[in-house]
Design a protein around this motif. Structure first.
Motif, mmCIF file in Angstrom:
data_model
loop_
_atom_site.group_PDB
_atom_site.id
_atom_site.type_symbol
_atom_site.label_atom_id
_atom_site.label_comp_id
_atom_site.label_asym_id
_atom_site.label_seq_id
_atom_site.Cartn_x
_atom_site.Cartn_y
_atom_site.Cartn_z
ATOM 1 N N GLN A 210 0.822 -1.218 0.000
ATOM 2 C CA GLN A 210 0.000 0.000 0.000
ATOM 3 C C GLN A 210 0.855 1.266 0.000
ATOM 4 O OE1 GLN A 210 -3.222 0.190 -0.594
ATOM 5 N NE2 GLN A 210 -3.099 -2.030 -0.833
ATOM 6 N N ILE A 211 2.032 1.205 0.607
ATOM 7 C CA ILE A 211 2.938 2.361 0.549
ATOM 8 C C ILE A 211 3.330 2.622 -0.893
ATOM 9 C CG2 ILE A 211 5.277 3.157 1.106
ATOM 10 C CD1 ILE A 211 4.943 1.747 3.832
ATOM 11 N N ARG A 212 3.639 1.536 -1.609
ATOM 12 C CA ARG A 212 4.029 1.709 -3.014
ATOM 13 C C ARG A 212 2.888 2.323 -3.820
ATOM 14 N NH1 ARG A 212 8.213 -1.999 -6.065
ATOM 15 N NH2 ARG A 212 8.289 -0.923 -8.053
ATOM 16 N N ILE A 213 1.675 1.830 -3.603
ATOM 17 C CA ILE A 213 0.510 2.402 -4.283
ATOM 18 C C ILE A 213 0.309 3.844 -3.848
ATOM 19 C CG2 ILE A 213 -2.012 2.257 -4.484
ATOM 20 C CD1 ILE A 213 -1.709 -0.783 -4.177
ATOM 21 N N GLY A 214 0.487 4.100 -2.551
ATOM 22 C CA GLY A 214 0.304 5.449 -2.023
ATOM 23 C C GLY A 214 1.302 6.446 -2.581
ATOM 24 N N LEU A 215 2.537 5.994 -2.828
ATOM 25 C CA LEU A 215 3.531 6.882 -3.426
ATOM 26 C C LEU A 215 3.065 7.365 -4.789
ATOM 27 C CD1 LEU A 215 6.920 5.106 -2.591
ATOM 28 C CD2 LEU A 215 6.136 7.316 -1.730
ATOM 29 N N GLU A 216 2.482 6.450 -5.563
ATOM 30 C CA GLU A 216 2.018 6.808 -6.900
ATOM 31 C C GLU A 216 0.823 7.752 -6.847
ATOM 32 O OE1 GLU A 216 1.192 3.106 -8.767
ATOM 33 O OE2 GLU A 216 3.290 2.429 -8.764
ATOM 34 N N ALA A 217 -0.030 7.581 -5.819
ATOM 35 C CA ALA A 217 -1.245 8.398 -5.717
ATOM 36 C C ALA A 217 -1.051 9.642 -4.864
ATOM 37 C CB ALA A 217 -2.373 7.549 -5.132
ATOM 38 N N GLY A 218 0.118 9.774 -4.263
ATOM 39 C CA GLY A 218 0.355 10.924 -3.398
ATOM 40 C C GLY A 218 -0.361 10.823 -2.064
ATOM 41 N N GLU A 219 -0.686 9.591 -1.632
ATOM 42 C CA GLU A 219 -1.408 9.377 -0.373
ATOM 43 C C GLU A 219 -0.653 8.340 0.455
ATOM 44 O OE1 GLU A 219 -5.268 8.175 -1.627
ATOM 45 O OE2 GLU A 219 -5.933 10.224 -2.054
ATOM 46 N N CYS A 220 0.508 8.740 0.928
ATOM 47 C CA CYS A 220 1.388 7.782 1.591
ATOM 48 C C CYS A 220 1.514 8.060 3.083
ATOM 49 C CB CYS A 220 2.763 7.804 0.923
ATOM 50 S SG CYS A 220 3.782 6.372 1.344
ATOM 51 N N THR A 221 0.463 8.593 3.700
ATOM 52 C CA THR A 221 0.507 8.846 5.137
ATOM 53 C C THR A 221 -0.022 7.640 5.886
ATOM 54 O OG1 THR A 221 -1.722 9.765 5.259
ATOM 55 C CG2 THR A 221 0.077 11.282 4.680
ATOM 56 N N ILE A 222 0.317 7.538 7.146
ATOM 57 C CA ILE A 222 -0.169 6.403 7.928
ATOM 58 C C ILE A 222 -1.673 6.464 8.082
ATOM 59 C CG2 ILE A 222 0.151 7.538 10.157
ATOM 60 C CD1 ILE A 222 1.025 4.715 11.199
ATOM 61 N N ASP A 223 -2.259 7.664 8.087
ATOM 62 C CA ASP A 223 -3.715 7.782 8.194
ATOM 63 C C ASP A 223 -4.405 7.163 6.985
ATOM 64 O OD1 ASP A 223 -3.580 9.061 10.633
ATOM 65 O OD2 ASP A 223 -3.555 11.057 9.765
ATOM 66 N N HIS A 224 -3.888 7.462 5.775
ATOM 67 C CA HIS A 224 -4.472 6.911 4.553
ATOM 68 C C HIS A 224 -4.372 5.387 4.539
ATOM 69 C CE1 HIS A 224 -4.232 10.986 2.572
ATOM 70 N NE2 HIS A 224 -5.391 10.535 2.116
ATOM 71 N N ILE A 225 -3.196 4.876 4.891
ATOM 72 C CA ILE A 225 -2.966 3.437 4.773
ATOM 73 C C ILE A 225 -3.675 2.672 5.882
ATOM 74 C CG2 ILE A 225 -1.150 1.681 4.888
ATOM 75 C CD1 ILE A 225 0.563 3.628 3.219
ATOM 76 N N ALA A 226 -3.722 3.226 7.084
ATOM 77 C CA ALA A 226 -4.477 2.581 8.165
ATOM 78 C C ALA A 226 -5.959 2.509 7.809
ATOM 79 C CB ALA A 226 -4.276 3.338 9.472
ATOM 80 N N ALA A 227 -6.471 3.563 7.177
ATOM 81 C CA ALA A 227 -7.884 3.570 6.772
ATOM 82 C C ALA A 227 -8.163 2.474 5.754
ATOM 83 C CB ALA A 227 -8.259 4.936 6.196
ATOM 84 N N HIS A 228 -7.201 2.220 4.865
ATOM 85 C CA HIS A 228 -7.377 1.146 3.883
ATOM 86 C C HIS A 228 -7.590 -0.200 4.572
ATOM 87 C CE1 HIS A 228 -6.662 -1.376 0.321
ATOM 88 N NE2 HIS A 228 -5.902 -2.112 1.114
ATOM 89 N N PHE A 229 -6.888 -0.422 5.666
ATOM 90 C CA PHE A 229 -6.987 -1.689 6.385
ATOM 91 C C PHE A 229 -8.089 -1.689 7.435
ATOM 92 C CE2 PHE A 229 -2.379 -1.839 5.168
ATOM 93 C CZ PHE A 229 -2.519 -2.878 4.266
ATOM 94 N N GLY A 230 -8.816 -0.577 7.561
ATOM 95 C CA GLY A 230 -9.867 -0.508 8.560
ATOM 96 C C GLY A 230 -9.325 -0.481 9.977
ATOM 97 N N MET A 231 -8.148 0.100 10.148
ATOM 98 C CA MET A 231 -7.489 0.117 11.450
ATOM 99 C C MET A 231 -7.201 1.554 11.866
ATOM 100 S SD MET A 231 -4.741 -2.910 10.470
ATOM 101 C CE MET A 231 -3.998 -3.128 12.068
ATOM 102 N N HIS A 232 -7.149 1.784 13.172
ATOM 103 C CA HIS A 232 -6.681 3.066 13.677
ATOM 104 C C HIS A 232 -5.168 3.124 13.471
ATOM 105 C CE1 HIS A 232 -5.612 6.260 16.524
ATOM 106 N NE2 HIS A 232 -6.882 6.636 16.465
ATOM 107 N N PRO A 233 -4.605 4.294 13.164
ATOM 108 C CA PRO A 233 -3.152 4.383 12.957
ATOM 109 C C PRO A 233 -2.329 3.779 14.095
ATOM 110 C CG PRO A 233 -4.183 6.413 12.232
ATOM 111 C CD PRO A 233 -5.269 5.579 12.860
ATOM 112 N N ARG A 234 -2.776 3.985 15.337
ATOM 113 C CA ARG A 234 -2.015 3.425 16.466
ATOM 114 C C ARG A 234 -2.088 1.900 16.470
ATOM 115 N NH1 ARG A 234 -4.165 7.905 19.268
ATOM 116 N NH2 ARG A 234 -5.847 6.637 20.137
#
Length: 339
Positions: free
Chosen positions: A246-270
């Motif tokens: 997801q980081i690799r995908i996020g780099l391409e989309a400009g959405e590589c923050t932990i908030d974006h990626i945690a949301a993809h997995f349905g998880m809180h960042p912590r």
């Protein structure tokens, strides 16, 4: 380590429960309250994305079995799910030359999908044995997880062998269940209980059966891609592997923050950070690794300007990119361009 402590640190792909709503509806109950009570988001399952806790999945299935008299729920769920539904691994298996090679590829990359159990393939006296092992000898065995896992394994092999294929025998480490006759009929084979291992035994010659869609060139490209994308999967686990993707995908989309990626997995960042920590990783560390991995691949294989490569890899300035590249690779990117 106690089972609960281990299970809480293990995450599995949400599609491990795909079809559970439909199976529950067929059985006459609504599964959503059970999912909610165990902290499982139904949307993750419906969209076949994200991660869920192995502990939560195990407890949810056991809860259903005891509350709804659905003691065969894991078995019925395994029957309902699509064959070869193993996340990213499914992309590869169809291109293997033989059934045996497909199984070995699955075992090689299984941690990209789940670490809830481990499977081994062995051949003894012309009999192939696909054995499932839990976390350890002290692990509490969930009958529903066992029936789900073995049934999925059977469906995966049969999808490659053909509808008429039948194993020599199916073995369960659990006690015999009331619906064992239905299971024998479904597997078209003897079913044994209280066995040492959960196991599917079949004729070893079946391992040599060719797969019609096998393609060595595509297979090599995909396995090389997986090896580059997840260079440290053996030392970490499925959360790290999927976050890397997801980081690799996020780099391409400009959405590589932990908030974006945690949301993809349905998880809180912590929660995501804690899951990564159990695998010896951190989000910041994985971002650095993937940024550099992307950069190295682009530097060595493309003619793009270094400033464009720096931007694609998530670096804001060419100078900071050049310094990071030299630290990681021992020389500046200009000296690493492909010929």
């Amino acid at each position: 380590m106690p089972f609960d402590a281990v299970a809480k640190s293990i995450w599995v792909s949400a599609d491990a429960l795909s079809g559970c709503v439909e199976v529950a509806n067929d059985a006459g109950f609504d599964i959503r309250p059970y999912l909610a009570s165990h902290g499982i988001d139904p949307e993750l399952i419906e969209n076949s994305r994200g991660l869920i806790s192995y502990q939560a999945m195990s407890d949810c299935l056991d809860d259903i079995a005891s509350s709804e008299k659905g003691t065969d729920f894991g078995f019925q769920l395994g029957r309902r799910q699509k064959p070869l539904q193993f996340g990213m691994i499914s992309q590869v298996l169809q291109f293997a030359p033989t059934v045996g090679e497909a199984i070995r590829i699955f075992l090689r990359y299984r941690d990209l999908y789940s670490q809830s159990s481990h499977w081994d393939l062995s051949v003894e006296d012309d009999v192939a044995r696909l054995k499932r092992r839990d976390f350890g000898s002290s692990a509490r065995r969930s009958a529903q997880i066992t029936f789900l896992s073995v049934t999925r394994g059977f469906e995966a092999i049969r999808s490659m062998m053909g509808a008429d294929w039948a194993p020599i025998g199916v073995y369960f480490s659990t006690s015999e269940v009331a619906y064992s006759v239905a299971m024998r009929r479904y597997f078209s084979a003897p079913v044994f209980f209280n066995s040492e291992h959960d196991e599917i035994a079949f004729d070893a010659v079946d391992l040599k059966r060719p797969i019609p869609s096998g393609n060595a060139e595509i297979l090599n490209a995909l396995t090389n891609h997986f090896d580059r994308l997840f260079p440290e999967v053996d030392d970490r686990g499925p959360v790290s592997a999927q976050v890397q993707k997801q980081i690799r995908i996020g780099l391409e989309a400009g959405e590589c923050t932990i908030d974006h990626i945690a949301a993809h997995f349905g998880m809180h960042p912590r929660t995501l950070q804690r899951a990564l920590a159990t695998e010896g990783a951190s989000f910041r560390e994985l971002v650095k690794e993937i940024r550099m991995l992307v950069a190295v691949q682009l530097v060595e294989t493309s003619n793009a300007q270094l400033s464009a490569i720096a931007m694609s890899a998530g670096y804001s300035h060419l100078s900071s990119f050049s310094r990071a590249y030299k630290r990681a690779q021992g020389k500046p990117p200009i000296h690493c361009r492909g010929n």
